[in-house]
Design a protein around this motif. Structure first.
Motif, PDB file in Angstrom:
ATOM      1  N   ALA A 125       0.824  -1.202   0.000  1.00 48.35           N
ATOM      2  CA  ALA A 125       0.000   0.000   0.000  1.00 48.35           C
ATOM      3  C   ALA A 125       0.861   1.256   0.000  1.00 48.35           C
ATOM      4  CB  ALA A 125      -0.931  -0.004   1.218  1.00 48.35           C
ATOM      5  N   VAL A 126       1.991   1.223   0.728  1.00 47.74           N
ATOM      6  CA  VAL A 126       2.905   2.369   0.738  1.00 47.74           C
ATOM      7  C   VAL A 126       3.422   2.643  -0.666  1.00 47.74           C
ATOM      8  CG1 VAL A 126       5.100   3.234   1.609  1.00 47.74           C
ATOM      9  CG2 VAL A 126       3.568   2.008   3.142  1.00 47.74           C
ATOM     10  N   LYS A 127       3.820   1.607  -1.371  1.00 49.11           N
ATOM     11  CA  LYS A 127       4.343   1.780  -2.732  1.00 49.11           C
ATOM     12  C   LYS A 127       3.272   2.308  -3.675  1.00 49.11           C
ATOM     13  CE  LYS A 127       8.102  -1.616  -2.625  1.00 49.11           C
ATOM     14  NZ  LYS A 127       8.140  -1.816  -1.177  1.00 49.11           N
ATOM     15  N   ILE A 128       2.049   1.829  -3.524  1.00 50.09           N
ATOM     16  CA  ILE A 128       0.958   2.299  -4.383  1.00 50.09           C
ATOM     17  C   ILE A 128       0.675   3.781  -4.128  1.00 50.09           C
ATOM     18  CG2 ILE A 128      -1.516   2.064  -4.853  1.00 50.09           C
ATOM     19  CD1 ILE A 128      -1.206  -0.933  -4.316  1.00 50.09           C
ATOM     20  N   VAL A 129       0.609   4.162  -2.853  1.00 61.84           N
ATOM     21  CA  VAL A 129       0.349   5.572  -2.515  1.00 61.84           C
ATOM     22  C   VAL A 129       1.507   6.454  -2.979  1.00 61.84           C
ATOM     23  CG1 VAL A 129      -0.033   7.194  -0.626  1.00 61.84           C
ATOM     24  CG2 VAL A 129      -1.142   4.956  -0.580  1.00 61.84           C
ATOM     25  N   ALA A 130       2.739   5.957  -2.856  1.00 64.28           N
ATOM     26  CA  ALA A 130       3.892   6.728  -3.328  1.00 64.28           C
ATOM     27  C   ALA A 130       3.809   6.952  -4.836  1.00 64.28           C
ATOM     28  CB  ALA A 130       5.188   6.007  -2.970  1.00 64.28           C
ATOM     29  N   GLY A 131       3.436   5.915  -5.568  1.00 67.57           N
ATOM     30  CA  GLY A 131       3.252   6.074  -7.009  1.00 67.57           C
ATOM     31  C   GLY A 131       2.157   7.063  -7.344  1.00 67.57           C
ATOM     32  N   TYR A 132       1.071   7.013  -6.578  1.00 72.04           N
ATOM     33  CA  TYR A 132      -0.026   7.960  -6.801  1.00 72.04           C
ATOM     34  C   TYR A 132       0.412   9.389  -6.510  1.00 72.04           C
ATOM     35  CZ  TYR A 132      -4.544  10.282  -6.142  1.00 72.04           C
ATOM     36  OH  TYR A 132      -5.602  11.155  -6.217  1.00 72.04           O
ATOM     37  N   ALA A 133       1.205   9.574  -5.448  1.00 70.49           N
ATOM     38  CA  ALA A 133       1.680  10.914  -5.097  1.00 70.49           C
ATOM     39  C   ALA A 133       2.611  11.467  -6.177  1.00 70.49           C
ATOM     40  CB  ALA A 133       2.385  10.886  -3.744  1.00 70.49           C
ATOM     41  N   VAL A 134       3.520  10.639  -6.681  1.00 72.34           N
ATOM     42  CA  VAL A 134       4.427  11.087  -7.741  1.00 72.34           C
ATOM     43  C   VAL A 134       3.636  11.433  -8.997  1.00 72.34           C
ATOM     44  CG1 VAL A 134       6.290  10.368  -9.285  1.00 72.34           C
ATOM     45  CG2 VAL A 134       6.400   9.798  -6.853  1.00 72.34           C
ATOM     46  N   PHE A 135       2.713  10.557  -9.369  1.00 75.05           N
ATOM     47  CA  PHE A 135       1.881  10.812 -10.552  1.00 75.05           C
ATOM     48  C   PHE A 135       1.083  12.103 -10.394  1.00 75.05           C
ATOM     49  CE2 PHE A 135      -2.449  10.443 -12.293  1.00 75.05           C
ATOM     50  CZ  PHE A 135      -2.156  10.423 -13.657  1.00 75.05           C
ATOM     51  N   GLY A 136       0.485  12.295  -9.206  1.00 78.79           N
ATOM     52  CA  GLY A 136      -0.324  13.488  -8.976  1.00 78.79           C
ATOM     53  C   GLY A 136       0.486  14.762  -9.060  1.00 78.79           C
ATOM     54  N   PHE A 137       1.697  14.746  -8.483  1.00 77.48           N
ATOM     55  CA  PHE A 137       2.535  15.952  -8.523  1.00 77.48           C
ATOM     56  C   PHE A 137       2.961  16.282  -9.956  1.00 77.48           C
ATOM     57  CE2 PHE A 137       6.705  18.058  -8.322  1.00 77.48           C
ATOM     58  CZ  PHE A 137       6.361  19.166  -7.565  1.00 77.48           C
ATOM     59  N   VAL A 138       3.400  15.269 -10.692  1.00 78.96           N
ATOM     60  CA  VAL A 138       3.833  15.505 -12.080  1.00 78.96           C
ATOM     61  C   VAL A 138       2.671  16.009 -12.924  1.00 78.96           C
ATOM     62  CG1 VAL A 138       4.721  14.388 -14.165  1.00 78.96           C
ATOM     63  CG2 VAL A 138       5.713  13.830 -11.931  1.00 78.96           C
ATOM     64  N   LEU A 139       1.511  15.392 -12.780  1.00 78.25           N
ATOM     65  CA  LEU A 139       0.339  15.820 -13.550  1.00 78.25           C
ATOM     66  C   LEU A 139      -0.052  17.246 -13.211  1.00 78.25           C
ATOM     67  CD1 LEU A 139      -2.064  15.191 -15.438  1.00 78.25           C
ATOM     68  CD2 LEU A 139      -3.280  14.318 -13.416  1.00 78.25           C
ATOM     69  N   MET A 140      -0.080  17.577 -11.934  1.00 81.47           N
ATOM     70  CA  MET A 140      -0.468  18.920 -11.500  1.00 81.47           C
ATOM     71  C   MET A 140       0.499  19.977 -12.038  1.00 81.47           C
ATOM     72  SD  MET A 140      -0.858  20.249  -7.576  1.00 81.47           S
ATOM     73  CE  MET A 140       0.875  19.856  -7.264  1.00 81.47           C
ATOM     74  N   GLU A 141       1.797  19.685 -12.007  1.00 79.83           N
ATOM     75  CA  GLU A 141       2.789  20.645 -12.496  1.00 79.83           C
ATOM     76  C   GLU A 141       2.700  20.826 -14.008  1.00 79.83           C
ATOM     77  OE1 GLU A 141       5.401  22.519 -10.517  1.00 79.83           O
ATOM     78  OE2 GLU A 141       3.525  22.150  -9.469  1.00 79.83           O
ATOM     79  N   ILE A 142       2.478  19.737 -14.729  1.00 79.15           N
ATOM     80  CA  ILE A 142       2.343  19.848 -16.190  1.00 79.15           C
ATOM     81  C   ILE A 142       1.147  20.713 -16.546  1.00 79.15           C
ATOM     82  CG2 ILE A 142       1.785  18.546 -18.283  1.00 79.15           C
ATOM     83  CD1 ILE A 142       3.486  16.262 -17.188  1.00 79.15           C
ATOM     84  N   LEU A 143       0.035  20.476 -15.865  1.00 81.62           N
ATOM     85  CA  LEU A 143      -1.176  21.246 -16.164  1.00 81.62           C
ATOM     86  C   LEU A 143      -1.009  22.709 -15.774  1.00 81.62           C
ATOM     87  CD1 LEU A 143      -3.921  18.712 -14.991  1.00 81.62           C
ATOM     88  CD2 LEU A 143      -3.272  19.272 -17.344  1.00 81.62           C
ATOM     89  N   TYR A 144      -0.395  22.964 -14.621  1.00 85.89           N
ATOM     90  CA  TYR A 144      -0.271  24.342 -14.141  1.00 85.89           C
ATOM     91  C   TYR A 144       0.726  25.155 -14.979  1.00 85.89           C
ATOM     92  CZ  TYR A 144       0.354  28.271 -10.911  1.00 85.89           C
ATOM     93  OH  TYR A 144       0.417  29.531 -10.365  1.00 85.89           O
ATOM     94  N   LEU A 145       1.852  24.541 -15.298  1.00 84.48           N
ATOM     95  CA  LEU A 145       2.908  25.274 -16.002  1.00 84.48           C
ATOM     96  C   LEU A 145       2.769  25.247 -17.519  1.00 84.48           C
ATOM     97  CD1 LEU A 145       5.985  24.118 -13.867  1.00 84.48           C
ATOM     98  CD2 LEU A 145       4.628  26.214 -13.611  1.00 84.48           C
ATOM     99  N   GLY A 146       2.017  24.271 -18.043  1.00 81.43           N
ATOM    100  CA  GLY A 146       1.993  24.144 -19.491  1.00 81.43           C
ATOM    101  C   GLY A 146       0.642  24.094 -20.159  1.00 81.43           C
ATOM    102  N   VAL A 147      -0.447  24.048 -19.385  1.00 76.37           N
ATOM    103  CA  VAL A 147      -1.761  23.858 -20.016  1.00 76.37           C
ATOM    104  C   VAL A 147      -2.756  24.949 -19.633  1.00 76.37           C
ATOM    105  CG1 VAL A 147      -3.754  22.301 -20.238  1.00 76.37           C
ATOM    106  CG2 VAL A 147      -1.430  21.355 -20.150  1.00 76.37           C
ATOM    107  N   TRP A 148      -2.958  25.176 -18.352  1.00 70.83           N
ATOM    108  CA  TRP A 148      -4.058  26.043 -17.911  1.00 70.83           C
ATOM    109  C   TRP A 148      -3.901  27.490 -18.391  1.00 70.83           C
ATOM    110  CZ3 TRP A 148      -7.113  22.473 -17.333  1.00 70.83           C
ATOM    111  CH2 TRP A 148      -7.037  21.457 -16.401  1.00 70.83           C
ATOM    112  N   CYS A 149      -2.707  27.992 -18.435  1.00 74.52           N
ATOM    113  CA  CYS A 149      -2.504  29.395 -18.815  1.00 74.52           C
ATOM    114  C   CYS A 149      -1.424  29.487 -19.898  1.00 74.52           C
ATOM    115  CB  CYS A 149      -2.089  30.230 -17.598  1.00 74.52           C
ATOM    116  SG  CYS A 149      -1.741  31.978 -17.960  1.00 74.52           S
ATOM    117  N   ARG A 150      -1.837  29.852 -21.098  1.00 68.48           N
ATOM    118  CA  ARG A 150      -0.911  29.994 -22.217  1.00 68.48           C
ATOM    119  C   ARG A 150      -1.114  31.352 -22.883  1.00 68.48           C
ATOM    120  NH1 ARG A 150       3.161  27.515 -21.626  1.00 68.48           N
ATOM    121  NH2 ARG A 150       3.628  27.691 -23.853  1.00 68.48           N
TER     122      ARG A 150
END
Length: 384
Positions: A125-150
């Motif tokens: 469960a720790v590994k699954i949550v860690a993967g989810y946290a990494v995925f969530g951070f990368v996705l959020m940064e991509i959307l914030y820095l490269g998608v939402w405001c251009r």
């Protein structure tokens, strides 16, 4: 000085106090600062980003940004525009520092959980949550820095070409979902262990306090988004930004300061064992217990050895290095030689023993270390 500035630096002082206590406790436990582990260095990094966050929050509390109230019809002068551009850039910095601080704290907790659950089923469960946290951070940064405001410079344009460059509604929704969901998962991981544990009631109360502080962090995350959506032109959301990051830092560091508290107040270990050692008598008892029954030696000394002690502390206490002992048993018996064996040339190996040796050599590769220590048998033959 405003109430907000007072609250900023009050929280900041408390977090540094807890972090210093954590590092001191780790130094006592590990024996040297060079032995600090990856989560300790990540916590230093989180404090750096939190420092920038606190400075930025103090600046944006005194400036305006490109988030302009549509009901405000006041014309902007060039000086007003420069002022708002400066404030908008700090809003961008503050948002990034907030995200980096919060996610760094998540990773610190997950590293700690990974060590605590190494041999438990919760480790998956720790590994699954860690993967989810990494995925969530990368996705959020991509959307914030490269998608939402251009284009990207619209984040500090006055006025911007899109509401997403000022109000950042889409980013706030994404952040709230990924942040709160991962926080809930992280709090849920130790719950089965906590509920099944046989810790004393006082220890469970302490853990409940830590969990309650973690729940307050989640509440702060919810409220800062609530005020960001419902009162974007007010200042209430800034208070909850500071409270979220500060309580998250405190929660992540509290489990690490127990060693320091034990040394200062001579408390028992968290499992209820006494920290005080009595020196040579315990060492003598430990050695005698080990000689009588190696398997029960550690259990016999449970009143002084516990999981919070490092290997160096155990060695210092008992004046003996940690070793792995192996015992060999050899059985020797004599019996009269058979007539056939009597006719064998002097020095020859009997057929029975020779066949046993050949079988032993052929199966030696399949034996484990403990099997190789099995008893050996030597025959002594009488006669010519």
């Amino acid at each position: 000085m405003s109430a907000f500035i007072v609250e900023i630096w009050t929280w900041y002082a408390i977090t540094w106090l807890i972090v210093i206590a954590r590092i001191t406790s780790r130094r006592l436990l590990l024996g040297a600062f060079v032995k600090l582990q990856v989560e300790d260095y990540l916590m230093f990094f989180a404090m750096i980003t939190d420092t920038i966050l606190m400075v930025g929050m103090g600046i944006i509390s005194r400036t305006s940004s490109n988030l302009i109230d549509p009901n405000d019809k006041t014309a902007l002068t060039p000086d007003d525009i420069r002022h708002r551009i400066y404030g908008s850039k700090w809003v961008l910095v503050v948002e990034q520092m907030q995200c980096i601080t919060i996610w760094t704290i998540k990773f610190c907790l997950l590293i700690m959980y990974n060590r605590l659950t190494m041999s438990l089923k919760q480790n998956l469960a720790v590994k699954i949550v860690a993967g989810y946290a990494v995925f969530g951070f990368v996705l959020m940064e991509i959307l914030y820095l490269g998608v939402w405001c251009r284009p990207f410079n619209q984040y500090w344009a006055v006025p911007p070409n899109s509401a997403q460059c000022s109000a950042a509604t889409h980013h706030l929704i994404t952040n709230a979902v990924l942040n709160i969901s991962s926080d809930l998962m992280i709090i849920a991981i130790p719950m089965p262990i906590f509920l099944k544990s046989q810790l004393p009631v006082k220890r469970k109360v302490v853990l409940c306090g830590v969990f309650a502080l973690g729940c307050f962090t989640i509440l702060s995350a919810i409220l800062n988004k609530y005020y960001s959506f419902n009162d974007p032109f007010g200042s209430d959301w800034t208070f909850w930004y500071v409270r979220e990051s500060s309580t998250a830092l405190i929660t992540a560091n509290l489990p690490y300061i127990w060693t320091l508290l034990r040394r200062i107040f001579n408390l028992k270990s968290f499992a209820g064992y006494s920290h005080k050692h009595s020196g040579n008598p315990n060492s003598t008892n430990f050695r005698s217990d080990f000689s009588r029954n190696p398997r029960s030696a550690v259990r016999a000394g449970d009143t002084t050895i516990h999981r919070l002690d490092s290997e160096e502390q155990i060695n210092t206490t008992y004046n003996m290095p940690l070793k792995i002992y192996q015992r060999h048993e050899v059985e020797i018996r004599t019996e009269d030689a058979d007539p056939e064996d009597r006719r064998a040339p002097p020095g020859a190996i009997p057929r029975e023993l020779g066949s046993n040796l050949s079988k032993d050599s052929s199966s030696r590769d399949d034996e484990t270390g403990s099997e190789r220590s099995a008893a050996g048998v030597v025959k002594v033959f009488h006669g010519v």
